[in-house]
Design a protein around this motif. Structure first.
Motif, mmCIF file in Angstrom:
data_model
loop_
_atom_site.group_PDB
_atom_site.id
_atom_site.type_symbol
_atom_site.label_atom_id
_atom_site.label_comp_id
_atom_site.label_asym_id
_atom_site.label_seq_id
_atom_site.Cartn_x
_atom_site.Cartn_y
_atom_site.Cartn_z
ATOM 1 N N ARG A 104 0.820 -1.218 0.000
ATOM 2 C CA ARG A 104 0.000 0.000 0.000
ATOM 3 C C ARG A 104 0.851 1.264 0.000
ATOM 4 O O ARG A 104 0.654 2.163 -0.825
ATOM 5 C CB ARG A 104 -0.926 -0.017 1.221
ATOM 6 C CG ARG A 104 -1.744 1.244 1.400
ATOM 7 C CD ARG A 104 -2.524 1.173 2.748
ATOM 8 N NE ARG A 104 -3.207 2.403 3.018
ATOM 9 C CZ ARG A 104 -2.693 3.408 3.738
ATOM 10 N NH1 ARG A 104 -1.486 3.327 4.242
ATOM 11 N NH2 ARG A 104 -3.402 4.491 3.958
ATOM 12 N N THR A 109 -9.124 2.074 -5.616
ATOM 13 C CA THR A 109 -8.180 1.251 -4.858
ATOM 14 C C THR A 109 -8.828 -0.084 -4.520
ATOM 15 O O THR A 109 -9.863 -0.129 -3.865
ATOM 16 C CB THR A 109 -7.737 1.968 -3.573
ATOM 17 O OG1 THR A 109 -7.122 3.202 -3.935
ATOM 18 C CG2 THR A 109 -6.760 1.117 -2.786
ATOM 19 N N GLY A 139 -6.693 -2.781 -3.419
ATOM 20 C CA GLY A 139 -5.907 -3.322 -2.309
ATOM 21 C C GLY A 139 -5.446 -4.731 -2.623
ATOM 22 O O GLY A 139 -5.031 -5.038 -3.732
ATOM 23 N N TRP A 179 -0.377 -4.792 -4.150
ATOM 24 C CA TRP A 179 -1.449 -3.856 -3.799
ATOM 25 C C TRP A 179 -1.972 -3.304 -5.118
ATOM 26 O O TRP A 179 -1.208 -2.774 -5.918
ATOM 27 C CB TRP A 179 -0.891 -2.743 -2.915
ATOM 28 C CG TRP A 179 -1.935 -1.827 -2.384
ATOM 29 C CD1 TRP A 179 -2.303 -0.625 -2.904
ATOM 30 C CD2 TRP A 179 -2.755 -2.041 -1.246
ATOM 31 N NE1 TRP A 179 -3.310 -0.072 -2.146
ATOM 32 C CE2 TRP A 179 -3.604 -0.930 -1.120
ATOM 33 C CE3 TRP A 179 -2.872 -3.077 -0.322
ATOM 34 C CZ2 TRP A 179 -4.533 -0.798 -0.109
ATOM 35 C CZ3 TRP A 179 -3.804 -2.959 0.687
ATOM 36 C CH2 TRP A 179 -4.623 -1.833 0.798
#
Length: 108
Positions: free
Chosen positions: A12, A47, A49, A73
């Motif tokens: 991240r 996003t 992840g 990520w």
């Protein structure tokens, strides 16, 4: 016409740092004077992840076999223009090529 990019970084924080270095995100202060990162003008980010695959659950929803985390990520990036040379340099190694045949998430 949109230009979509699928990004995968090692984690991240490294991925967020690359987006900031590319100028695709900016830091602002929120209403509590706390710094936060937001997409730059004309930048859309989704996003994702971590992505998981597999796994098995029983009828009550209990995990029988846990899913496996895939490396990286993941972030989807959409622009109304192609990435600039500078942005490409800042994202070197993050842009997934070839484009996934079945992306985990797509733009509507």
């Amino acid at each position: 016409m949109f230009h979509d990019y699928y990004l995968r970084g090692p984690d991240r924080d490294t991925t967020r740092a690359a987006l900031l270095a590319a100028g695709l995100t900016i830091e602002i202060e929120d209403e509590d004077d706390e710094p936060r990162r937001v997409p730059a003008e004309g930048v859309n980010l989704s996003t994702i992840g971590r992505i998981y695959e597999g796994g098995e659950w029983d009828a009550e929803g209990n995990v029988v076999t846990p899913p496996t985390a895939l490396p990286g990520w993941h972030v989807n990036l959409r622009l109304e223009r192609p990435l600039t040379v500078g942005e490409q340099a800042a994202l070197a190694g993050f842009v997934v090529t070839p484009v996934p045949g079945t992306p985990y998430r797509v733009w509507a």
